[in-house]
Structures are given as structure tokens and as C-alpha cells.
Design an enzyme around this catalytic site. Structure first.
Site, short mmCIF file in Angstrom:
data_model
loop_
_atom_site.label_atom_id
_atom_site.label_comp_id
_atom_site.label_asym_id
_atom_site.label_seq_id
_atom_site.Cartn_x
_atom_site.Cartn_y
_atom_site.Cartn_z
N ALA A 121 91.08 36.03 74.74
CA ALA A 121 91.76 35.49 75.00
C ALA A 121 91.93 34.23 74.32
O ALA A 121 90.93 33.97 73.30
CB ALA A 121 91.28 34.39 77.04
N TYR A 122 92.52 32.97 74.44
CA TYR A 122 93.14 32.69 73.31
C TYR A 122 92.53 30.85 74.55
O TYR A 122 92.77 30.59 75.29
CB TYR A 122 94.95 32.32 73.66
#
Length: 164
Positions: A29-30
């Protein structure tokens, strides 16, 4: 500073599945999806990393064809990564990465799951932008510069929501 030189291609058909591969499931995830600097947390099994990618700097700046980026990657404790996933900007990407050797090079074939199911891409890391390689027969169109195929973009607009 590390430099990542990577080309990305769509995968055609199912023939790639016949190749001998090392496979692992990844969740990533970012924390930032800014195209100039992405910050990603990734978990693979009981290992985790924090990765920062940005535009190529120094001697590469202005000379890049778009496949070179600055890359900094650091192992982090699994518990920290799990907490960072909760801080992510958007949903996590879930995929199975298959590492396949072909003509002396390692291809990473990402088989996406969840909202990105149906998408399969192959990436190859190179030592220089001009390095030649032999394409496997299952390799399709190159999408290295198509931002829709960046993992950070797939977390914002998953493949299943694309209009084709």
C-alpha cells in the site's frame, strides 16, 4: 542512491504458467502516491519493506526515457508494516509475484488479485536503459510509460473499474 531501471509489459495468454517459477504473495500500500515521490510499504510472508521511489536524480535527470527512477528500499519490522498499512492512502494491492528465468534474465510476473484480478504484467530490471534482452513468447505490449499500470495508480483506480 539506488536507481531502478525497469520495463513493464502486459502478459499474453497462459503459457507463462508452464515456466518454472518462484512465487510469493505480496500485499502493498502507498503512504504517498505523488508521481514525483511514492512511498510504499510491502509485506511478503513475514518480511516487510519501506520503499521510496522518485524521479531519477543527478546524472540521470533529464536523460531518462522514463524507465529510470531513484529507489530507496529498507527492511522494516513486520509489526511496523502492518500498522503502516492502516495509514495507507487508498486500498492495498494484493498480488502473487512469480519470478521466472528466461534467457539468463529474471522476469517478475505479477498476477493481481482482488479489484485488480485479471491483470497480469511482467517486469524486467535492467542494468542500463539501452540493455537488450530476449522477450519470452508470452510477452505482450509494453506499458512502461502508461501510468495506469503503475501499482500506485492501480490502488486508486483498480483494473476491474477500467472501461475497455
Amino acid at each position: 542512491m539506488g536507481i531502478e531501471i525497469e520495463r513493464k509489459f502486459l502478459v499474453q495468454g497462459e503459457a507463462w504458467r508452464a515456466a518454472e517459477a518462484q512465487s510469493e504473495r505480496l500485499c502493498q500500500a502507498y503512504l504517498s502516491r505523488d508521481p514525483a515521490r511514492t512511498v510504499r510499504v510491502r509485506i511478503a510472508g513475514d518480511q516487510a519493506w519501506l520503499t521510496i521511489k522518485g524521479q531519477a536524480l543527478g546524472k540521470f535527470q533529464g536523460e531518462s526515457s522514463g524507465i529510470s527512477r531513484a529507489e530507496f528500499e529498507y527492511p522494516i519490522p513486520l509489526a511496523d508494516a502492518q500498522q503502516l498499512l492502516a495509514l495507507a492512502d487508498g486500498p492495498a494491492i494484493d498480488k502473487i509475484r512469480h519470478r521466472i528465468r528466461h534467457a539468463g534474465m529474471t522476469w517478475e510476473v505479477d498476477e493481481f488479485l482482488g479489484d485488480n484480478a485479471g491483470l497480469v504484467v511482467a517486469e524486467i530490471e535492467l542494468a542500463s536503459e539501452g540493455q537488450s534482452f530476449e522477450a519470452p513468447p508470452w510477452l505482450g505490449a509494453e506499458v512502461s510509460s502508461d501510468a495506469r499500470y503503475f501499482n500506485s495508480a492501480l490502488s486508486r483506480l483498480p483494473y476491474r473499474h477500467w472501461t475497455r
